[in-house]
Design a protein around this motif. Structure first.
Motif, PDB file in Angstrom:
ATOM      1  N   THR A  83      36.272  46.375  47.940  1.00 36.06           N
ATOM      2  CA  THR A  83      36.002  45.352  46.823  1.00 36.06           C
ATOM      3  C   THR A  83      36.066  43.852  47.734  1.00 36.06           C
ATOM      4  O   THR A  83      36.954  43.525  48.214  1.00 36.06           O
ATOM      5  CB  THR A  83      36.813  45.468  45.707  1.00 36.06           C
ATOM      6  OG1 THR A  83      36.084  44.553  44.697  1.00 36.06           O
ATOM      7  CG2 THR A  83      38.186  45.179  46.040  1.00 36.06           C
ATOM      8  N   GLN A  84      35.068  43.151  47.228  1.00 40.49           N
ATOM      9  CA  GLN A  84      34.817  41.629  48.070  1.00 40.49           C
ATOM     10  C   GLN A  84      35.803  40.796  47.331  1.00 40.49           C
ATOM     11  O   GLN A  84      35.875  40.223  46.072  1.00 40.49           O
ATOM     12  CB  GLN A  84      33.395  41.143  47.987  1.00 40.49           C
ATOM     13  CG  GLN A  84      33.391  39.879  48.370  1.00 40.49           C
ATOM     14  CD  GLN A  84      33.451  40.043  50.150  1.00 40.49           C
ATOM     15  OE1 GLN A  84      32.942  40.628  50.763  1.00 40.49           O
ATOM     16  NE2 GLN A  84      34.107  38.635  50.436  1.00 40.49           N
TER      17      GLN A  84
ATOM     18  N   SER B 276      44.867  33.044  41.675  1.00 37.70           N
ATOM     19  CA  SER B 276      45.356  34.461  41.788  1.00 37.70           C
ATOM     20  C   SER B 276      44.510  35.395  41.228  1.00 37.70           C
ATOM     21  O   SER B 276      43.592  35.457  40.544  1.00 37.70           O
ATOM     22  CB  SER B 276      46.637  34.669  40.683  1.00 37.70           C
ATOM     23  OG  SER B 276      47.697  33.903  41.239  1.00 37.70           O
ATOM     24  N   LEU B 277      44.587  36.764  42.073  1.00 37.30           N
ATOM     25  CA  LEU B 277      43.846  37.658  41.722  1.00 37.30           C
ATOM     26  C   LEU B 277      44.455  39.015  41.830  1.00 37.30           C
ATOM     27  O   LEU B 277      45.396  39.024  42.574  1.00 37.30           O
ATOM     28  CB  LEU B 277      42.542  37.656  42.710  1.00 37.30           C
ATOM     29  CG  LEU B 277      41.237  38.475  42.370  1.00 37.30           C
ATOM     30  CD1 LEU B 277      40.566  37.968  41.087  1.00 37.30           C
ATOM     31  CD2 LEU B 277      40.326  38.348  43.568  1.00 37.30           C
TER      32      LEU B 277
ATOM     33  N   TYR C  96      48.242  48.724  43.094  1.00 38.76           N
ATOM     34  CA  TYR C  96      47.732  47.531  42.579  1.00 38.76           C
ATOM     35  C   TYR C  96      48.129  46.358  43.806  1.00 38.76           C
ATOM     36  O   TYR C  96      49.028  46.693  44.627  1.00 38.76           O
ATOM     37  CB  TYR C  96      48.440  46.844  41.545  1.00 38.76           C
ATOM     38  CG  TYR C  96      48.399  47.481  40.292  1.00 38.76           C
ATOM     39  CD1 TYR C  96      47.116  47.211  39.460  1.00 38.76           C
ATOM     40  CD2 TYR C  96      49.344  48.419  39.878  1.00 38.76           C
ATOM     41  CE1 TYR C  96      46.942  47.969  38.079  1.00 38.76           C
ATOM     42  CE2 TYR C  96      49.226  49.176  38.479  1.00 38.76           C
ATOM     43  CZ  TYR C  96      47.904  49.024  37.903  1.00 38.76           C
ATOM     44  OH  TYR C  96      47.769  49.879  36.815  1.00 38.76           O
ATOM     45  N   LEU C  97      47.359  45.341  43.950  1.00 41.42           N
ATOM     46  CA  LEU C  97      47.595  44.333  45.116  1.00 41.42           C
ATOM     47  C   LEU C  97      47.435  43.002  44.127  1.00 41.42           C
ATOM     48  O   LEU C  97      46.421  42.438  43.704  1.00 41.42           O
ATOM     49  CB  LEU C  97      47.048  44.193  46.110  1.00 41.42           C
ATOM     50  CG  LEU C  97      47.094  43.086  47.260  1.00 41.42           C
ATOM     51  CD1 LEU C  97      48.206  43.571  47.893  1.00 41.42           C
ATOM     52  CD2 LEU C  97      45.869  43.021  48.406  1.00 41.42           C
TER      53      LEU C  97
ATOM     54  N   GLU D 100      38.411  50.941  44.186  1.00 43.06           N
ATOM     55  CA  GLU D 100      39.034  49.886  43.972  1.00 43.06           C
ATOM     56  C   GLU D 100      38.232  49.112  42.803  1.00 43.06           C
ATOM     57  O   GLU D 100      36.981  49.292  42.768  1.00 43.06           O
ATOM     58  CB  GLU D 100      39.018  48.880  45.362  1.00 43.06           C
ATOM     59  CG  GLU D 100      39.659  49.589  46.513  1.00 43.06           C
ATOM     60  CD  GLU D 100      38.587  50.372  47.408  1.00 43.06           C
ATOM     61  OE1 GLU D 100      39.051  50.276  48.675  1.00 43.06           O
ATOM     62  OE2 GLU D 100      37.646  50.621  46.931  1.00 43.06           O
ATOM     63  N   SER D 101      38.801  47.893  42.438  1.00 44.06           N
ATOM     64  CA  SER D 101      38.281  46.993  41.558  1.00 44.06           C
ATOM     65  C   SER D 101      39.005  45.726  41.479  1.00 44.06           C
ATOM     66  O   SER D 101      40.176  45.654  41.928  1.00 44.06           O
ATOM     67  CB  SER D 101      37.999  47.600  40.146  1.00 44.06           C
ATOM     68  OG  SER D 101      39.029  48.072  39.590  1.00 44.06           O
ATOM     69  N   GLY D 102      38.412  44.634  40.924  1.00 46.66           N
ATOM     70  CA  GLY D 102      39.085  43.446  40.750  1.00 46.66           C
ATOM     71  C   GLY D 102      38.671  42.426  41.679  1.00 46.66           C
ATOM     72  O   GLY D 102      39.194  41.130  41.508  1.00 46.66           O
ATOM     73  N   GLY D 103      37.819  42.521  42.450  1.00 49.92           N
ATOM     74  CA  GLY D 103      37.597  41.523  43.551  1.00 49.92           C
ATOM     75  C   GLY D 103      36.554  40.316  42.816  1.00 49.92           C
ATOM     76  O   GLY D 103      35.893  40.682  41.439  1.00 49.92           O
TER      77      GLY D 103
END
Length: 123
Positions: free
Chosen positions: A117-118, A17-18, A80-81, A6-9
């Protein structure tokens, strides 16, 4: 059999938004239904959403309906989320997961997990 990363946190403010990404390797991506789970400190790990191997079936937890969108790009082995209108209650470690349709849609569980990922949402 399949490895998930995972990535993007990150740290954002309420209302922001994220987008989280999860890249799969070591398996045939289209064999797996995919899902996102989250776990807050001292709480159980709960399902956020799931998507079937074709992308044609979707599940969302009531707490995120209308705000989060799960999608997959099979050509990139990526799920994706997209998280919109984030709230402080969304703060958690978010985990990508892979499994069968029965595991994810029927049991709200999975056979394979990423490292997490946090996501932290301030008020």
């Amino acid at each position: 059999q399949v490895h998930l990363v995972e990535s993007g946190g990150g740290l954002v403010q309420a209302g922001d938004s994220l987008r989280l990404s999860c890249v799969a390797s070591g398996g045939t991506f289209t064999n797996y239904a995919m899902g996102w789970f989250r776990q807050a400190p001292g709480k159980e790990r709960d399902i956020v959403g799931a998507i079937s191997r074709s992308g044609g079936s979707i599940y969302y937890a009531d707490s995120v309906k209308g705000r989060f969108t799960i999608s997959r790009d099979n050509a990139k082995n990526t799920v994706y989320l997209q998280m919109n209108s984030l709230k402080p209650e969304d703060t958690a470690v978010y985990f990508c997961a892979a499994g069968t349709n029965a595991e994810l849609f029927g049991g709200h569980r999975a056979g394979y997990w990423g490292q997490g990922t946090q996501v932290t949402v301030s008020s």
